[in-house]
Design an enzyme around this catalytic site. Structure first.
Site, short mmCIF file in Angstrom:
data_model
loop_
_atom_site.label_atom_id
_atom_site.label_comp_id
_atom_site.label_asym_id
_atom_site.label_seq_id
_atom_site.Cartn_x
_atom_site.Cartn_y
_atom_site.Cartn_z
N GLY A 1 6.40 -13.21 7.02
CA GLY A 1 7.77 -13.71 6.97
C GLY A 1 8.53 -12.97 8.06
O GLY A 1 8.48 -11.75 8.13
N GLY B 1 4.20 -17.08 -9.01
CA GLY B 1 4.87 -16.62 -7.79
C GLY B 1 5.75 -15.41 -8.03
O GLY B 1 6.06 -15.03 -9.16
N ASN C 1 8.87 -9.07 7.31
CA ASN C 1 9.34 -8.69 5.98
C ASN C 1 8.29 -7.79 5.33
O ASN C 1 7.15 -8.21 5.14
CB ASN C 1 9.52 -9.99 5.18
CG ASN C 1 9.81 -9.75 3.71
OD1 ASN C 1 10.13 -8.63 3.31
ND2 ASN C 1 9.70 -10.81 2.92
N HIS D 1 -29.69 10.44 -4.31
CA HIS D 1 -30.75 11.04 -3.49
C HIS D 1 -30.94 10.30 -2.17
O HIS D 1 -31.06 9.07 -2.16
CB HIS D 1 -32.12 10.97 -4.20
CG HIS D 1 -32.08 11.09 -5.68
ND1 HIS D 1 -32.19 12.29 -6.33
CD2 HIS D 1 -31.95 10.15 -6.64
CE1 HIS D 1 -32.12 12.07 -7.64
NE2 HIS D 1 -31.97 10.78 -7.85
N ALA E 1 1.53 -8.19 -11.61
CA ALA E 1 0.94 -9.18 -12.53
C ALA E 1 -0.24 -9.91 -11.92
O ALA E 1 -0.94 -10.64 -12.60
CB ALA E 1 2.01 -10.19 -12.95
#
Ligand code: TTP
Length: 393
Positions: A135, A83, A160, A308, A8
């Site tokens: 993380g 988030g 993570n 070119h 998203a």
């Protein structure tokens, strides 16, 4: 198991490439970035993919439709960009039983996703040299006991890798409070799962988070490096293709061309006559590379034309870019320092000794334009004939 794939986001750090195409739909070898994630989930046995969409959602829907490789695709719309936990929460009504969560802008090792599904509850972990940027996971007896975001003093070097296999109960824990940066984070959901379940770390050697333009180049270096030679297009007998070169059906390679793989020439693209392509290079659909043009380690997106007498190295060109005759890209500094690039107003090191330019959709350069390393050209930017462009525009 169902797999939720997060797609998203707009990708503000990868601008100008995300102008008309959301980051998950940017090209990585022969498919969009997010398709590599969806493929890994399907190969691991996902019975359904729930794609969370928001920014430019229609582009994602048009690619996957409601079934992809025989697996049903369901869409969940995330209204704001609040988030990653908020994104999974948007998908919650489609979930039953254990579920996986994968980022649509990460490249995973497919074998690791397979192992992740088998080990549920589990998280993918990767050993990194600079854990403070990630993380960080702490483990005891092969179980994760803690996750700390970007710690100054990291307890381990296990980062993570943004791939989770959650137990069904985790659905009840998706509404986490906003973090310091104002987002509802999936890592806070993970922290709760770690508290209540034995979560296995599934280590992976190879993983990439694609956030900034040079990382899109690196993602292409990875996936083009996995190509196996395949020549289905029209290739002149007077062209030379060395190594793992793919020329798709409907692509044309003219006389006098030398291509050193890995390279992918997609359907509708034309190369030559007398062109030289080397390094990991993608010439996407309907793009063209013309006479006396050298392209090294670059991405030329759909409909882009370098026709070119040009050199393009270590660069990413968006869609329908046109480089005028004699346009030359510099990709190396005289002092050999890493090339810098501006991301959201901040000058960052790309960590690359060689990096050229990033051009948004529809950029046009005049003949004999010189472009300096680390240059960002916004969608639709132009240069005059003979210009030396040293500042972003
Ligand atoms: P990010 O890379 O943190 O966010 P982004 O994709 O919007 O990019 P940028 O920071 O450059 O603007 O997102 C990680 C993954 O989660 C990515 O696959 C997008 C997805 N995501 C959502 O689906 N919804 C959200 O609200 C957020 C923040 C991310």
């Amino acid at each position: 198991m169902k797999a939720v794939v997060l797609a998203a986001g707009e990708g503000t750090r990868i601008r100008p490439l995300s102008g008309s195409v959301p980051k998950p739909m940017l090209p990585v070898a022969d498919r969009p970035l997010v398709a590599h994630t969806v493929d890994a989930a399907i190969d691991a046995g996902a019975e359904e993919i729930v794609l969370v969409v928001g920014y430019e959602a229609e582009t994602v829907r048009a690619h996957f439709d409601d079934s992809y490789r025989g697996v049903p695709i369901t869409y969940a719309v995330q209204e704001g960009q609040d988030g990653t936990a908020d994104a999974v929460n948007a998908a919650s009504e489609h979930l039953d039983g254990p579920f996986a969560v994968l980022n649509g802008d990460n490249l995973y090792d497919p074998a690791a996703i397979d192992a992740l599904f088998d080990a549920c509850p589990a998280v993918c972990a990767v050993e990194v040299e600079n854990p403070s940027n990630y993380g960080v996971l702490s483990t005891e007896d092969d179980t994760i006991v803690d996750i700390v975001e970007k710690p100054a003093d990291p307890p381990t070097n296990l980062a993570n890798a943004g791939a989770y296999a959650f137990p069904e109960r985790a659905r009840e824990w998706l509404e986490v409070p906003a973090s310091e940066r104002g987002e509802h984070e999936i890592t806070d959901v993970l922290a709760r799962v770690i508290d209540e379940f034995a979560v296995t770390p599934v280590t992976t050697d190879r993983w990439m988070d694609v956030g900034r333009p040079w990382e899109l180049l690196e993602a292409n270096e990875w996936k083009l490096g996995d190509l196996n030679r395949r020549i289905e297009g029209e290739v002149s007998d007077a062209a030379q293709l060395e190594g793992d070169v793919v020329v798709e059906e409907g692509a044309t390679v003219k006389p006098g061309v030398l291509i050193e793989g890995p390279a992918l020439i997609r359907s509708g693209a034309t190369v030559g006559p007398n062109a030289y392509i080397r390094g990991a290079t993608l010439v996407d659909e309907d793009a063209s590379v013309g006479n006396a043009v050298e392209i090294k380690n670059s991405v030329l997106s759909r409909g882009t034309s370098v026709s070119h007498l040009s050199y393009v190295g270590d660069s990413v060109l968006g869609r329908n870019v046109n480089f005028g005759a004699g346009t030359t890209v510099a990709n190396l500094r005289h002092d050999d320092e890493a090339i810098k690039f501006t991301v959201k107003g901040e000058r960052l090191s790309t960590g690359r000794r060689k990096f050229g330019v990033v051009a948004g959709d529809g950029v046009k350069t005049g003949i004999n334009t010189s472009l300096t390393p680390g240059l960002k050209l916004d969608a639709g930017a132009t240069s005059r004939p003979g210009e030396v462009v040293e500042r972003d525009r």
